[in-house]
Structure formats: C-alpha cells, structure tokens
Write a protein that holds these residues in place. Sequence first.
Motif, PDB file in Angstrom:
ATOM      1  N   LEU A 108      10.941  -6.067  -1.026  1.00 35.54           N
ATOM      2  CA  LEU A 108      10.109  -7.078  -0.545  1.00 35.54           C
ATOM      3  C   LEU A 108      10.936  -8.179   0.052  1.00 35.54           C
ATOM      4  O   LEU A 108      10.746  -8.794   1.131  1.00 35.54           O
ATOM      5  CB  LEU A 108       9.076  -7.662  -1.623  1.00 35.54           C
ATOM      6  N   VAL A 109      11.850  -8.731  -0.707  1.00 36.89           N
ATOM      7  CA  VAL A 109      13.073  -9.655  -0.125  1.00 36.89           C
ATOM      8  C   VAL A 109      13.652  -9.089   1.221  1.00 36.89           C
ATOM      9  O   VAL A 109      13.797 -10.012   1.909  1.00 36.89           O
ATOM     10  CB  VAL A 109      14.100 -10.015  -1.065  1.00 36.89           C
ATOM     11  N   ARG A 110      13.870  -7.972   0.937  1.00 36.85           N
ATOM     12  CA  ARG A 110      14.711  -7.492   2.129  1.00 36.85           C
ATOM     13  C   ARG A 110      13.770  -7.496   3.260  1.00 36.85           C
ATOM     14  O   ARG A 110      14.243  -7.583   4.444  1.00 36.85           O
ATOM     15  CB  ARG A 110      15.326  -5.986   2.009  1.00 36.85           C
ATOM     16  N   LEU A 111      12.687  -7.058   3.194  1.00 37.18           N
ATOM     17  CA  LEU A 111      11.634  -7.061   4.313  1.00 37.18           C
ATOM     18  C   LEU A 111      11.298  -8.475   4.895  1.00 37.18           C
ATOM     19  O   LEU A 111      11.549  -8.674   6.006  1.00 37.18           O
ATOM     20  CB  LEU A 111      10.381  -6.680   3.848  1.00 37.18           C
ATOM     21  N   VAL A 112      11.376  -9.534   3.856  1.00 37.99           N
ATOM     22  CA  VAL A 112      10.732 -10.856   4.246  1.00 37.99           C
ATOM     23  C   VAL A 112      12.020 -11.592   4.995  1.00 37.99           C
ATOM     24  O   VAL A 112      11.862 -12.014   6.086  1.00 37.99           O
ATOM     25  CB  VAL A 112      10.094 -11.612   3.086  1.00 37.99           C
ATOM     26  N   VAL A 113      13.093 -11.524   4.152  1.00 38.06           N
ATOM     27  CA  VAL A 113      14.468 -12.205   4.807  1.00 38.06           C
ATOM     28  C   VAL A 113      14.866 -11.608   5.806  1.00 38.06           C
ATOM     29  O   VAL A 113      15.401 -12.208   6.951  1.00 38.06           O
ATOM     30  CB  VAL A 113      15.463 -12.673   3.678  1.00 38.06           C
ATOM     31  N   GLY A 114      14.873 -10.289   6.065  1.00 37.33           N
ATOM     32  CA  GLY A 114      15.533  -9.435   7.073  1.00 37.33           C
ATOM     33  C   GLY A 114      14.809  -9.328   8.064  1.00 37.33           C
ATOM     34  O   GLY A 114      15.089  -9.720   9.060  1.00 37.33           O
ATOM     35  N   ALA A 131       0.763  -1.238  -0.069  1.00 40.47           N
ATOM     36  CA  ALA A 131      -0.039   0.019   0.035  1.00 40.47           C
ATOM     37  C   ALA A 131       0.756   1.261  -0.221  1.00 40.47           C
ATOM     38  O   ALA A 131       0.660   2.099  -0.602  1.00 40.47           O
ATOM     39  CB  ALA A 131      -0.967   0.022   1.293  1.00 40.47           C
ATOM     40  N   THR A 132       2.005   1.325   0.523  1.00 43.89           N
ATOM     41  CA  THR A 132       2.847   2.320   0.721  1.00 43.89           C
ATOM     42  C   THR A 132       4.122   2.492   0.420  1.00 43.89           C
ATOM     43  O   THR A 132       4.841   3.391   0.380  1.00 43.89           O
ATOM     44  CB  THR A 132       2.767   2.817   2.337  1.00 43.89           C
ATOM     45  N   LYS A 133       4.540   1.378  -0.029  1.00 45.98           N
ATOM     46  CA  LYS A 133       6.404   1.323  -0.167  1.00 45.98           C
ATOM     47  C   LYS A 133       6.417   0.801  -1.560  1.00 45.98           C
ATOM     48  O   LYS A 133       7.687   0.599  -2.006  1.00 45.98           O
ATOM     49  CB  LYS A 133       7.009   0.435   1.110  1.00 45.98           C
ATOM     50  N   CYS A 134       5.553   0.593  -2.502  1.00 45.42           N
ATOM     51  CA  CYS A 134       6.036   0.090  -3.826  1.00 45.42           C
ATOM     52  C   CYS A 134       6.187   1.254  -4.763  1.00 45.42           C
ATOM     53  O   CYS A 134       5.281   2.331  -4.654  1.00 45.42           O
ATOM     54  CB  CYS A 134       4.934  -0.823  -4.467  1.00 45.42           C
ATOM     55  N   GLY A 139       0.022 -12.250  -5.494  1.00 43.22           N
ATOM     56  CA  GLY A 139      -0.594 -12.571  -6.734  1.00 43.22           C
ATOM     57  C   GLY A 139      -1.168 -11.414  -7.529  1.00 43.22           C
ATOM     58  O   GLY A 139      -1.245 -11.239  -8.638  1.00 43.22           O
ATOM     59  N   THR A 140      -1.959 -10.536  -6.627  1.00 43.08           N
ATOM     60  CA  THR A 140      -2.719  -9.448  -7.149  1.00 43.08           C
ATOM     61  C   THR A 140      -1.615  -8.454  -7.994  1.00 43.08           C
ATOM     62  O   THR A 140      -1.666  -7.819  -9.062  1.00 43.08           O
ATOM     63  CB  THR A 140      -3.368  -8.432  -6.236  1.00 43.08           C
ATOM     64  N   TYR A 141      -0.457  -8.237  -7.177  1.00 44.97           N
ATOM     65  CA  TYR A 141       0.622  -7.525  -7.639  1.00 44.97           C
ATOM     66  C   TYR A 141       1.306  -8.023  -9.083  1.00 44.97           C
ATOM     67  O   TYR A 141       1.443  -7.358  -9.864  1.00 44.97           O
ATOM     68  CB  TYR A 141       1.679  -7.318  -6.745  1.00 44.97           C
ATOM     69  N   PHE A 142       1.435  -9.251  -9.047  1.00 49.05           N
ATOM     70  CA  PHE A 142       2.067 -10.139 -10.287  1.00 49.05           C
ATOM     71  C   PHE A 142       1.032  -9.832 -11.315  1.00 49.05           C
ATOM     72  O   PHE A 142       1.284  -9.742 -12.313  1.00 49.05           O
ATOM     73  CB  PHE A 142       2.191 -11.484  -9.898  1.00 49.05           C
ATOM     74  N   GLY A 168       6.564   0.918  -8.461  1.00 49.16           N
ATOM     75  CA  GLY A 168       6.064   0.682  -9.500  1.00 49.16           C
ATOM     76  C   GLY A 168       6.911   0.069 -10.394  1.00 49.16           C
ATOM     77  O   GLY A 168       6.385  -0.547 -11.418  1.00 49.16           O
ATOM     78  N   ASP A 169       8.293   0.136 -10.162  1.00 46.81           N
ATOM     79  CA  ASP A 169       9.242  -0.936 -10.864  1.00 46.81           C
ATOM     80  C   ASP A 169       9.451  -2.086 -10.108  1.00 46.81           C
ATOM     81  O   ASP A 169       9.682  -2.213  -9.065  1.00 46.81           O
ATOM     82  CB  ASP A 169      10.684  -0.095 -11.054  1.00 46.81           C
ATOM     83  N   ILE A 170       9.223  -3.325 -11.024  1.00 45.78           N
ATOM     84  CA  ILE A 170       9.073  -4.599 -10.315  1.00 45.78           C
ATOM     85  C   ILE A 170      10.302  -4.965  -9.769  1.00 45.78           C
ATOM     86  O   ILE A 170      10.401  -5.555  -8.539  1.00 45.78           O
ATOM     87  CB  ILE A 170       8.335  -5.381 -11.385  1.00 45.78           C
ATOM     88  N   ARG A 171      11.589  -4.436 -10.475  1.00 45.18           N
ATOM     89  CA  ARG A 171      12.676  -5.045  -9.695  1.00 45.18           C
ATOM     90  C   ARG A 171      13.028  -4.332  -8.456  1.00 45.18           C
ATOM     91  O   ARG A 171      13.311  -5.034  -7.443  1.00 45.18           O
ATOM     92  CB  ARG A 171      13.945  -4.800 -10.599  1.00 45.18           C
TER      93      ARG A 171
END
Length: 282
Positions: free
Chosen positions: A152-158, A138-141, A198-201, A143-146
């Motif tokens: 997202l990876v840093r958030l989840v793994v870290g 909602a707040t941190k995307c 999935g919605t994002y993808f 728009g560029d997928i990479r």
Amino acid sequence: MRVPVGVVRDRILTAAVTLVQSGGLEGMRLDAVASGAGISKATLYRHFRSRAILLDALARERGMATGLEAPDRRAVIIDATVRLVGLQGLRATTMDQIAVAAGISPAALYWHFENKEALCQAVILRVSPIATIEEFFATKCSGDIRTDLLALVRLVVGELGSRLTTCVRLAGELPGQTDAFRDFFLANGPLPVWRRVGTYFDEQVRLGVLKPAPTLPRVLTFGGILFAGVLTRNIFGDALQVSVDEFAVQAVDTFLTGQASDAYRNTLGGSDNARSRPGGAP
C-alpha cells in the motif's frame, strides 16, 4: 527585402495561436490568420495548404490541443487544471490561465464548465484515489498485514504520488471554499479511503494482529506517515536519495511497532525476516 521563409512561418503560427487563445479553434479563420501575420492569403497558402495542415502544425510545433471532440476537450481542460493547481494552488489559478494552458478561449472553457467550482469538482474526480484503493484491497491483499501495508505504501507514495499532491493542495485551501465544495471533496476523496483502510484495520484487530484502538485516529496516524512520504518526494525528488521501498519498510515497521499486538510479534520471533520486522532484533 525578402522575409525568410522560417520567419513567415513563425508569424503564421504565432498569429494562429493568438486567435485560438482569444476565440477558440472556431475563431481561427485563415483570413484572420493571414491578417494577423501581416501577409496575404496567397502567401499563407504557400506555407499551409489547408486549415487542417495548419492545425496539425500548431499541435506538433506549439503543443496546442486541436481537433478534439467535446469529451476530449473536457479532458484537456481538466489535465491543464491539474497541472496548474499542482504547481501554484487553487486560489492562484484563474480561469483565464486554464484556458490558455488548454489552448482554448475563455468562452469555450465556460461552455464546458460553468464556473471554477464545477471545474474543480471534475479535477477532484480525476485525481481521486478511491477506485485504485478499492481495487488494491479487493485484489492485491495477501492477508499478512506487513506485506499488505508495504504494498500500500509503495502504491500511494510511488504510483499515486502526483495525484495525491494535487489532493493535498486542494485540501489545504478548503477553509476558503464553500460548504458544498468541501463536502464534495471529502465525499470523493478522503472519507471513502479512510473508511476502507479503517475496515481493513478493524479486521486485523478481529484477527488479533493489531491492538484494539479507535479506528479513525489509527487511520489518520498511518495516513500522516504516507502523506509525509508523498510530499517529501514531491519536494525533493531524486535528491532525497531514499527509494520508495526504503521508505515503505521504515514507515510500516514504525507504524507496526506501536500498533501490532503481542501475539503478532510472537509469530515473527522465529522467522528469517524478524530482523527487519517490528519486534525483531536490530
């Protein structure tokens, strides 16, 4: 022979801990503490002038949860359960172990949670990443997928790693649980997160960034990479000698190598970052 002051103090604290573990804070009466320590009440009062002072010493010196109101007591119980389940799994964790870890009696534990399943549902709500993932999209995307997937990876793994490790431990033991417990776990953990990713993808497919593909297999593919990172860091820690950022770059670029559209690759061809992005020169 006179007993050293430090020894008497230790006896008092040990007796108090035993009483708390067997009967909760309510059962820790000063006369019972004196009896358990093998001393008179007068001697007890020379060391601890009041019950409040003794409770404070238990918290500071023995790490016991004391003086908590009911909502805070529930939080202490849930925290203790999260630690134990993360260390030894759900089946190996007993209600008695949880009571000891929380510094309360088994009776007090059952007053807050009628059974182990009810307590584990509270644990699921505590470690669930749903709110954090929703806030991210909602707040941190950008728009560029990479860029988004790296974050997202840093958030989840870290940041979410320890919470997700508990989720994984719980998920691994779902086959032995009731249908109601499995449904509760899925509804308050994986399913909403999978749907949001999935919605994002799907939106990235609409924008021409990702190739068309079935949504759930794509989500599970990306999720599998993330959980590999979470579990590996949990097992090996700093000995792994791979930073979260390094893992994020490899994970995202590996994923996009198979999932990104030709059109998206072409937009990267002339950029300064092409060498580190999917489709760029090695």
